[in-house]
Design a protein around this motif. Structure first.
Motif, short mmCIF file in Angstrom:
data_model
loop_
_atom_site.label_atom_id
_atom_site.label_comp_id
_atom_site.label_asym_id
_atom_site.label_seq_id
_atom_site.Cartn_x
_atom_site.Cartn_y
_atom_site.Cartn_z
N GLY A 1 59.88 14.57 7.91
CA GLY A 1 58.77 15.11 8.68
C GLY A 1 58.66 16.62 8.64
N ARG A 2 59.69 17.31 8.17
CA ARG A 2 59.61 18.76 8.08
C ARG A 2 59.29 19.14 6.63
NH1 ARG A 2 62.48 21.21 12.52
NH2 ARG A 2 62.78 23.09 11.31
N ILE A 3 58.42 20.12 6.49
CA ILE A 3 57.98 20.50 5.15
C ILE A 3 58.64 21.82 4.77
CG2 ILE A 3 55.97 20.99 3.70
CD1 ILE A 3 54.32 19.44 5.78
N VAL A 4 59.15 21.90 3.55
CA VAL A 4 59.74 23.15 3.09
C VAL A 4 59.41 23.30 1.60
CG1 VAL A 4 61.97 22.00 2.69
CG2 VAL A 4 61.88 24.49 2.91
N GLY A 5 59.16 24.52 1.18
CA GLY A 5 58.88 24.76 -0.23
C GLY A 5 60.10 25.40 -0.88
N VAL A 6 60.47 24.96 -2.09
CA VAL A 6 61.57 25.61 -2.79
C VAL A 6 61.06 26.20 -4.11
CG1 VAL A 6 63.40 24.23 -1.74
CG2 VAL A 6 62.37 23.48 -3.87
N VAL A 7 61.48 27.44 -4.38
CA VAL A 7 61.07 28.09 -5.62
C VAL A 7 62.12 27.78 -6.68
CG1 VAL A 7 60.44 30.27 -6.69
CG2 VAL A 7 60.08 29.93 -4.24
N VAL A 8 61.69 27.31 -7.85
CA VAL A 8 62.62 27.03 -8.96
C VAL A 8 62.07 27.69 -10.22
CG1 VAL A 8 63.40 24.85 -7.95
CG2 VAL A 8 61.45 24.85 -9.50
N ASP A 9 62.89 27.69 -11.28
CA ASP A 9 62.42 28.33 -12.52
C ASP A 9 61.33 27.52 -13.19
OD1 ASP A 9 63.65 30.74 -12.68
OD2 ASP A 9 65.51 29.94 -13.51
N GLY A 10 61.46 26.20 -13.16
CA GLY A 10 60.42 25.39 -13.77
C GLY A 10 60.67 23.93 -13.51
N VAL A 11 59.59 23.15 -13.45
CA VAL A 11 59.71 21.71 -13.25
C VAL A 11 59.65 21.06 -14.61
CG1 VAL A 11 58.58 19.67 -12.30
CG2 VAL A 11 58.76 21.75 -10.94
N SER A 12 60.60 20.14 -14.93
CA SER A 12 60.61 19.53 -16.26
C SER A 12 59.86 18.19 -16.27
CB SER A 12 62.04 19.31 -16.75
OG SER A 12 62.83 20.41 -16.39
N ASP A 13 60.49 17.14 -15.73
CA ASP A 13 59.84 15.83 -15.81
C ASP A 13 60.39 14.91 -14.73
OD1 ASP A 13 62.36 15.63 -16.79
OD2 ASP A 13 61.82 14.71 -18.70
N VAL A 14 59.90 13.68 -14.75
CA VAL A 14 60.40 12.68 -13.83
C VAL A 14 61.20 11.69 -14.64
CG1 VAL A 14 59.77 10.85 -12.21
CG2 VAL A 14 58.41 12.97 -12.31
N VAL A 15 62.46 11.46 -14.25
CA VAL A 15 63.29 10.53 -15.01
C VAL A 15 63.72 9.38 -14.13
CG1 VAL A 15 64.17 12.30 -16.57
CG2 VAL A 15 65.42 11.75 -14.46
N SER A 16 63.96 8.25 -14.78
CA SER A 16 64.43 7.09 -14.05
C SER A 16 65.91 6.91 -14.35
CB SER A 16 63.63 5.87 -14.51
OG SER A 16 64.05 4.76 -13.78
N LEU A 17 66.73 6.84 -13.31
CA LEU A 17 68.18 6.69 -13.50
C LEU A 17 68.63 5.40 -12.84
CD1 LEU A 17 69.46 10.31 -12.70
CD2 LEU A 17 69.27 9.25 -14.96
N SER A 18 69.51 4.69 -13.51
CA SER A 18 70.10 3.50 -12.89
C SER A 18 71.48 3.89 -12.36
CB SER A 18 70.19 2.36 -13.91
OG SER A 18 70.89 2.83 -15.05
N PRO A 19 72.02 3.14 -11.42
CA PRO A 19 73.26 3.56 -10.76
C PRO A 19 74.38 3.87 -11.75
CG PRO A 19 72.35 1.64 -9.67
CD PRO A 19 71.47 1.91 -10.84
N GLU A 20 74.47 3.11 -12.86
CA GLU A 20 75.60 3.34 -13.77
C GLU A 20 75.47 4.65 -14.54
OE1 GLU A 20 72.93 0.02 -15.32
OE2 GLU A 20 73.91 0.58 -13.46
N GLN A 21 74.29 5.28 -14.52
CA GLN A 21 74.13 6.56 -15.21
C GLN A 21 74.62 7.73 -14.37
OE1 GLN A 21 69.88 5.53 -16.20
NE2 GLN A 21 70.33 6.86 -17.95
N ILE A 22 75.03 7.42 -13.14
CA ILE A 22 75.41 8.52 -12.24
C ILE A 22 76.92 8.56 -12.07
CG2 ILE A 22 75.18 9.42 -9.89
CD1 ILE A 22 72.34 8.27 -9.94
N LYS A 23 77.48 9.73 -12.37
CA LYS A 23 78.93 9.89 -12.27
C LYS A 23 79.22 10.85 -11.12
CE LYS A 23 79.59 7.64 -16.19
NZ LYS A 23 78.50 6.69 -15.88
N PRO A 24 80.38 10.63 -10.47
CA PRO A 24 80.70 11.56 -9.37
C PRO A 24 80.92 12.97 -9.90
CG PRO A 24 82.54 10.08 -9.83
CD PRO A 24 81.38 9.57 -10.63
N ALA A 25 80.54 13.95 -9.09
CA ALA A 25 80.74 15.34 -9.48
C ALA A 25 82.19 15.71 -9.24
CB ALA A 25 79.83 16.25 -8.67
#
Lengths: 703, 166
Positions: free
Chosen positions: B94-118
């Motif tokens: 419900g709260r709106i905030v804007g973030v400044v970034v260098d550039g937006v690339s694309d939208v990707v679809s990730l499945s759970p197995e593609q995600i590794k712990p940092a």
């Protein structure tokens, strides 16, 4: 198929709340001597609706209580029993208990309510009371007898010394033979603060009665007046009664006309009654109205008619939806002004038609904005309706007699404001009752009517809502306030204007009450009242005359969403300051600026030294000018402190739409909100309260 | 994959979409459902006594919205502003905030197995604000737990007493 009733609970709760408010208001306005059958019916219907609803939803505790309440009301409206003060008290308590029960159900708690049992028992007692015929004669049945007498007198007098009490009693017995004597209040002989109040239907003239009484009572302490009724357009008092009321029906009633005539007689142009004229005119213009007696009631009756008319054509809408529309319209206004700005820069020949279209757009947008704003507007009666009960209870507690008159209840203001107004107005009314209105005996000694008056009025004046709380009491005591102010170390001198002296009562901890009661006298209050009102962007003023009364005038913007502001520039930024805090703006001379211990700066303004607060320092901005004499000082007053705010320059005066900073961000010290300027950029609104507090802190830590 | 990441995938039953953006040479991603819109950088109204990465507030169709520059916060890339500077407008509970970034690339679809712990290591970005690292072909996406990050005390975006305790 089963229906889940719980989905209807919210609607039911809301309805009951409304019915309870209606019941309370109707009961308070009931005339004890001659209850209006329509009103009794209305109360009955409201109680009946609550009973029906609570039965459907299985809230048995509410059903039980409303059932007995309804039964008593039924007997009342069928004139089987007579209305008494006690009944009114019990009815009001019953409404309170139902409200408690309602809240319990709303929160899904089932509580054992002992109050409910007590109230039911008391109501039960009324059910067992004897039918009307068997009761001793009472005014309501006497209408025909009363009509046989030329006059109806109201007599008020201070009780005789105890040794004369027997004399009074025998006199009253004798009077009983000569007319219908109705003793409204028989004082306790040991209490000198109480007074007699008697209504007497007789052929005797007031002179005769006065003569009889002076055997026992000091004649200065006797008040005799004709009781007015009908439309009461004729003002009568001791000297000019011509028997107009030969066939006057109805029972004795207190009359505003009496109050007005009294004030006129004593040649007091009281601030407390400035509104009466208007109200009075209104009153006489309603010849068809029933024999309602005071303005308050007539006004209300008409309000009720209006309410009834509008009921069928209103819908419930959530505040959120309205706010959303408000936001969108606000956007539209900004978009429209941007378009207008762009269009003004294009070659006029080329844009003639477009300009016409834009003008139309501007007009339509403004109209749309106004009508959307009006959705949020509510009549101030939502606030005023709480006061009859408050005044009644408080007056009883303080043993004072007060009539509350409300004027202009239809005045509309923003819903947000009505909610915030309740506390400060309640405070002012309590204050008037406690400090303003004197005890009945004191009032009679001063030659005033024993019943004090508090008038709450509301009106629109040039884009503001003006609310006045007036009383015809003692007024503020200048000497006492000055003495107290001196005691507390304020700089005072005898030559100060009344206005300046009255300002002291807004100081924190200031009270002239000799003794602290649980009503007031602690000195918390008036400072809070003023702070609340300033937070709403409003102001409060006092006028007062000793012995005649006081008037507190509150001025508010029409809506919370809009603020009258001054825009100032510091560096390349624009800030908005609410006009309600600004005393003046000035460019100081270099010689008027002094430093204290080479740190804090002060400016001398007409003999007073004010601390200088540099806005660029507070907000960490690089200013275009760095000394006050090159810039502008805006003199601000808040919370009884004054500071001179140093800014680069003044930009202009605007009405701005207030936006919350906190809905998406957090509170920022020194900033109370934000607004969107005509060019679409955000400007911050300064929190003046913070700025003055900061200055005070800084200066105290310097030493 | 940590508990927060699991939550996101539970809700969508398998693959989930993320918006990717760049800060300096690094590629980041946030849950697409938190993104309200992407727009250019408008001049802001600065607010006194706030950390440098809070640029100020702007008018977003009548709402006053704070703008955070993640490049300053994470000390990545050059915090300059021109017509191609991008603001991702997020709607977080419900709260709106804007973030400044260098550039937006694309939208990707990730499945759970593609995600590794940092892995745990000292970093500008505390691992508690990461959902994990996403791998897609030869790209490595740093998945930010954006809601947790934005409501943290570090960001100074909301009042102290409302800050989520960790």
């Amino acid at each position: 198929m089963t229906i889940d009733l719980s989905v209807f609970h919210a609607v039911f709760f809301e309805e009951v709340t409304e019915h309870l408010a209606e019941i309370e208001q109707l009961i308070i306005n009931l005339n004890i001597e001659a209850p209006n059958p329509d009103t009794l019916n209305a109360i009955f219907r409201a109680a009946h609706s609550i009973k029906g609803g609570s039965g459907t939803f299985g809230f048995n505790d509410m059903t039980e209580l409303t059932h007995i309440l309804e039964s008593v009301l039924d007997r009342l409206r069928n004139s089987e029993i007579l209305l008494t003060h006690e009944m009114i008290d019990v009815f009001l308590s019953a409404a309170d208990v139902i409200n408690d029960q309602l809240n319990a159900h709303r929160n899904n708690q089932i509580i054992e309510n002992n109050n409910a049992k007590a109230i039911i028992a008391r109501l039960q007692k009324f059910m067992e009371e004897l039918p009307n015929e068997l009761l001793p004669t009472v005014p309501i049945n006497n209408t025909t007898d009363q009509a046989n007498f030329a006059y109806q007198w109201r007599l008020n007098f201070v009780p005789a010394a105890i040794n004369e009490a027997a004399g009074i009693n025998s006199l009253l017995d004798e009077w009983g033979q000569r007319g219908i004597l109705n003793i409204k209040h028989r004082p306790n002989p040991s209490d000198p603060d109480q007074i007699w109040e008697i209504h007497f239907f007789t052929n005797e003239t007031s002179e005769d009665l006065r003569e009889d009484l002076t055997f026992y009572v000091d004649s200065q302490h006797i008040q005799i007046e004709q009781i007015a009724h009908e439309e009461s357009s004729i003002i009568n008092n001791d000297n000019n009664s011509f028997g107009f009321f030969d066939n006057a029906p109805g029972a004795p009633q207190t009359s505003l006309a009496n109050f007005a005539s009294q004030a006129a007689n004593t040649n007091n142009i009281s601030p407390a009654i400035t509104k009466i004229d208007e109200a009075y005119g209104f009153f006489t213009n309603a010849p068809g109205a029933p024999a309602e007696v005071n303005v308050k009631k007539t006004d209300e009756a008409i309000n009720q008619v209006n309410n009834r008319k509008s009921e069928g054509s209103s819908i419930r809408v959530s505040v959120e939806k309205v706010d959303q529309i408000m936001n969108l319209v606000g956007e539209l206004v900004i978009a429209q002004s941007m378009l207008a700005q762009v269009a003004s820069q294009i070659d006029p020949n080329w844009t003639a038609r477009m300009q016409a279209g834009l003008d139309q757009l501007a007009r339509n947008t403004r109209n749309l904005q106004e009508s959307v704003m009006s959705i949020r507007m509510m009549p101030i009666s939502v606030v005023f309706s709480r006061f009859p009960r408050l005044v009644r209870d408080l007056a009883a507690k303080l043993e004072k007699r007060v009539e509350l008159i409300t004027v202009g209840e239809g005045t509309e203001l923003d819903k947000g404001l009505t909610e915030k107004l309740i506390d400060p107005l309640t405070h002012l009314v309590r204050n008037s009752l406690d400090h303003g209105i004197e005890l009945p005996a004191t009032r009679v000694k001063l030659g005033k009517e024993p019943v004090g008056h508090i008038i709450i009025s509301a009106s629109h004046q040039s884009g503001n809502v003006v609310i006045e709380v007036s009383d015809d009491g003692a007024g503020l005591n200048r000497e006492l306030i000055i003495a107290k102010a001196r005691e507390r170390g304020f700089t005072v001198n005898e030559g100060m204007s009344d206005q300046e002296v009255w300002q002291f009562i807004f100081s924190p901890g200031f009270s002239t009450a000799e003794q602290v009661t649980d009503v007031s006298g602690r000195g918390v209050g008036m400072d809070v009242v003023r702070r609340n009102i300033q937070e709403m962007g409003g102001t409060i003023d006092i006028t007062s005359m000793p012995g005649i009364g006081s008037t507190f005038t509150v001025r508010l913007p029409l809506t919370l969403a809009i603020l009258d502001g001054l825009s100032v520039a510091v560096g390349n930024q624009i800030f908005i300051i609410s006009l309600s805090y600004i005393m003046e703006s000035m460019r100081p001379l270099a010689k008027d600026i002094r430093t204290i211990s080479s740190k804090g700066q002060v400016v001398q303004v007409r003999g007073e030294y004010l601390p200088v607060l540099a806005l660029y320092e507070v907000l960490g901005i690089t200013p275009t000018v760095s000394t006050p004499e090159e810039g502008i000082l805006v003199l601000l007053e808040a919370e009884n402190r004054r500071v001179a705010l140093f800014v680069d320059q003044l930009v202009g005066q605007h009405q701005v739409v207030i936006k919350s900073l906190e809905s998406n961000f957090r509170r920022v010290d020194g900033i109370s909100g934000a607004t969107i300027m005509g060019d679409g950029r955000v400007a911050l609104i300064l929190d003046v309260g913070y700025l003055v507090r900061r200055t005070a802190r800084a200066s105290s830590s310097n030493f | 994959m940590n508990a927060q990441a699991m939550q996101i995938f539970e809700a969508t039953n398998g693959a989930h979409e993320f918006l990717t953006f760049t800060l300096g040479n690094e590629e980041y991603a946030v849950d697409i459902l938190k993104v309200q819109e992407i727009r250019g950088y408008d001049p802001v109204t600065p607010i006194a006594n706030t950390p440098p990465f809070i640029k100020g507030v702007v008018n977003l169709r009548g709402a006053i919205v704070p703008i955070v520059d993640l490049r300053i916060k994470f000390k990545l890339g050059n915090a300059d502003y021109h017509e191609r500077t991008v603001v991702i407008v997020l709607n977080l509970a419900g709260r709106i905030v804007g973030v400044v970034v260098d550039g937006v690339s694309d939208v990707v679809s990730l499945s759970p197995e593609q995600i590794k712990p940092a892995p745990e290591f000292s970093n500008a970005l505390d691992t508690q604000y990461l959902l994990g690292l996403g791998t897609i072909e030869n790209r490595m996406l740093i998945l930010i737990a954006i809601e947790r990050l934005m409501t943290s005390r570090d960001m100074a975006l909301i009042d102290e007493n409302n800050v989520t305790r960790h």
